[in-house]
Scaffold this motif. Sequence first.
Motif, PDB file in Angstrom:
ATOM      1  N   SER A   1     -12.372  10.353 -15.695  1.00 46.46           N
ATOM      2  CA  SER A   1     -11.001  10.943 -16.162  1.00 46.46           C
ATOM      3  C   SER A   1     -10.629   9.485 -14.747  1.00 46.46           C
ATOM      4  O   SER A   1     -10.809   8.758 -14.219  1.00 46.46           O
ATOM      5  N   GLU A   2      -8.581   8.687 -15.532  1.00 45.00           N
ATOM      6  CA  GLU A   2      -8.302   8.370 -14.695  1.00 45.00           C
ATOM      7  C   GLU A   2      -7.566   9.624 -13.063  1.00 45.00           C
ATOM      8  O   GLU A   2      -7.362  10.015 -13.493  1.00 45.00           O
ATOM      9  N   LEU A   3      -7.750   8.213 -12.540  1.00 47.17           N
ATOM     10  CA  LEU A   3      -7.233   9.171 -10.793  1.00 47.17           C
ATOM     11  C   LEU A   3      -6.340   7.996 -10.483  1.00 47.17           C
ATOM     12  O   LEU A   3      -6.440   6.810 -10.933  1.00 47.17           O
ATOM     13  N   PRO A   4      -5.397   8.866  -9.259  1.00 48.31           N
ATOM     14  CA  PRO A   4      -4.509   8.130  -8.974  1.00 48.31           C
ATOM     15  C   PRO A   4      -4.531   6.870  -8.222  1.00 48.31           C
ATOM     16  O   PRO A   4      -5.929   7.569  -7.069  1.00 48.31           O
ATOM     17  N   LEU A   5      -4.650   5.845  -7.790  1.00 45.08           N
ATOM     18  CA  LEU A   5      -4.362   4.976  -6.133  1.00 45.08           C
ATOM     19  C   LEU A   5      -3.198   4.870  -5.761  1.00 45.08           C
ATOM     20  O   LEU A   5      -2.348   4.766  -6.211  1.00 45.08           O
ATOM     21  N   TYR A   6      -3.228   5.110  -4.174  1.00 47.26           N
ATOM     22  CA  TYR A   6      -2.360   4.500  -3.262  1.00 47.26           C
ATOM     23  C   TYR A   6      -2.790   3.241  -2.830  1.00 47.26           C
ATOM     24  O   TYR A   6      -3.549   2.952  -2.022  1.00 47.26           O
ATOM     25  N   GLN A   7      -1.810   2.152  -3.169  1.00 45.05           N
ATOM     26  CA  GLN A   7      -2.342   1.145  -2.810  1.00 45.05           C
ATOM     27  C   GLN A   7      -1.569   0.504  -1.411  1.00 45.05           C
ATOM     28  O   GLN A   7      -0.684   1.394  -1.500  1.00 45.05           O
ATOM     29  N   ILE A   8      -2.406  -0.209  -0.922  1.00 45.45           N
ATOM     30  CA  ILE A   8      -2.272   0.018   1.017  1.00 45.45           C
ATOM     31  C   ILE A   8      -1.081  -1.595   0.713  1.00 45.45           C
ATOM     32  O   ILE A   8      -1.707  -2.398  -0.091  1.00 45.45           O
ATOM     33  N   ALA A   9       0.226  -1.040   0.734  1.00 43.62           N
ATOM     34  CA  ALA A   9       0.342  -3.025   0.914  1.00 43.62           C
ATOM     35  C   ALA A   9      -0.132  -3.872   1.811  1.00 43.62           C
ATOM     36  O   ALA A   9      -0.847  -4.264   2.388  1.00 43.62           O
ATOM     37  N   GLY A  10       0.383  -5.198   1.521  1.00 43.23           N
ATOM     38  CA  GLY A  10      -0.038  -6.279   1.539  1.00 43.23           C
ATOM     39  C   GLY A  10      -2.450  -6.641   0.705  1.00 43.23           C
ATOM     40  O   GLY A  10      -1.960  -7.615   1.228  1.00 43.23           O
ATOM     41  N   ALA A  11      -2.654  -5.846   0.716  1.00 41.99           N
ATOM     42  CA  ALA A  11      -3.652  -5.397  -0.235  1.00 41.99           C
ATOM     43  C   ALA A  11      -4.412  -6.123  -1.107  1.00 41.99           C
ATOM     44  O   ALA A  11      -3.198  -5.993  -1.854  1.00 41.99           O
ATOM     45  N   PRO A  12      -4.755  -6.294  -1.576  1.00 37.20           N
ATOM     46  CA  PRO A  12      -5.208  -6.701  -2.670  1.00 37.20           C
ATOM     47  C   PRO A  12      -5.601  -6.109  -3.677  1.00 37.20           C
ATOM     48  O   PRO A  12      -5.084  -4.316  -3.232  1.00 37.20           O
ATOM     49  N   GLN A  13      -5.584  -5.798  -5.022  1.00 40.37           N
ATOM     50  CA  GLN A  13      -5.275  -4.837  -6.345  1.00 40.37           C
ATOM     51  C   GLN A  13      -6.379  -3.540  -5.843  1.00 40.37           C
ATOM     52  O   GLN A  13      -7.080  -3.508  -6.016  1.00 40.37           O
ATOM     53  N   ALA A  14      -5.739  -2.129  -5.800  1.00 41.31           N
ATOM     54  CA  ALA A  14      -6.702  -1.258  -5.522  1.00 41.31           C
ATOM     55  C   ALA A  14      -7.523  -1.446  -7.096  1.00 41.31           C
ATOM     56  O   ALA A  14      -7.266  -0.846  -7.531  1.00 41.31           O
ATOM     57  N   TYR A  15      -8.296  -0.674  -6.570  1.00 38.80           N
ATOM     58  CA  TYR A  15      -9.210  -0.411  -8.050  1.00 38.80           C
ATOM     59  C   TYR A  15     -10.662   0.648  -7.406  1.00 38.80           C
ATOM     60  O   TYR A  15     -11.184   0.568  -6.630  1.00 38.80           O
ATOM     61  N   TRP A  16     -11.043   1.345  -8.981  1.00 39.90           N
ATOM     62  CA  TRP A  16     -12.221   1.901  -8.463  1.00 39.90           C
ATOM     63  C   TRP A  16     -13.921   1.948  -8.551  1.00 39.90           C
ATOM     64  O   TRP A  16     -13.817   0.440  -9.461  1.00 39.90           O
TER      65      TRP A  16
END
Length: 118
Positions: free
Chosen positions: A48-63
């Motif tokens: 299932s899709e889970l929310p990601l909380y992007q870190i500012a300035g970091a590369p794109q968040a992923y699972w």
Amino acid sequence: MRHLILVFPFILCNAFALFSQNQENVTPPRVANFTTTASGNGYKFTASELPLYQIAGAPQAYWSYYWEFGDGTFSFENDPVHIYEHPGNYSPLLEVTAHYDDGDKPKGKMGTAVAERS
């Protein structure tokens, strides 16, 4: 003595506010749920899709995903298809890892799969 009586409730109220939890900043727990559907001779496992909380300035968040199928085999695919060699009840497990994510670590999820002889 009178000043002490007036100061004590003020200190008590401020201490309560200081140690109480701010409900606006609390994120709901993330659980790695998944579904299984019959696919040919095997089962398709879909996370299932889970929310990601992007870190500012970091590369794109992923699972990234780690599946254990309950029969000694595993996969790192997002949505793997697995064929069980023997009929029976199995307990597949999904563990997910967030990369470049600022949230709490998701809890793993164990499910069930019933392999029947065809």
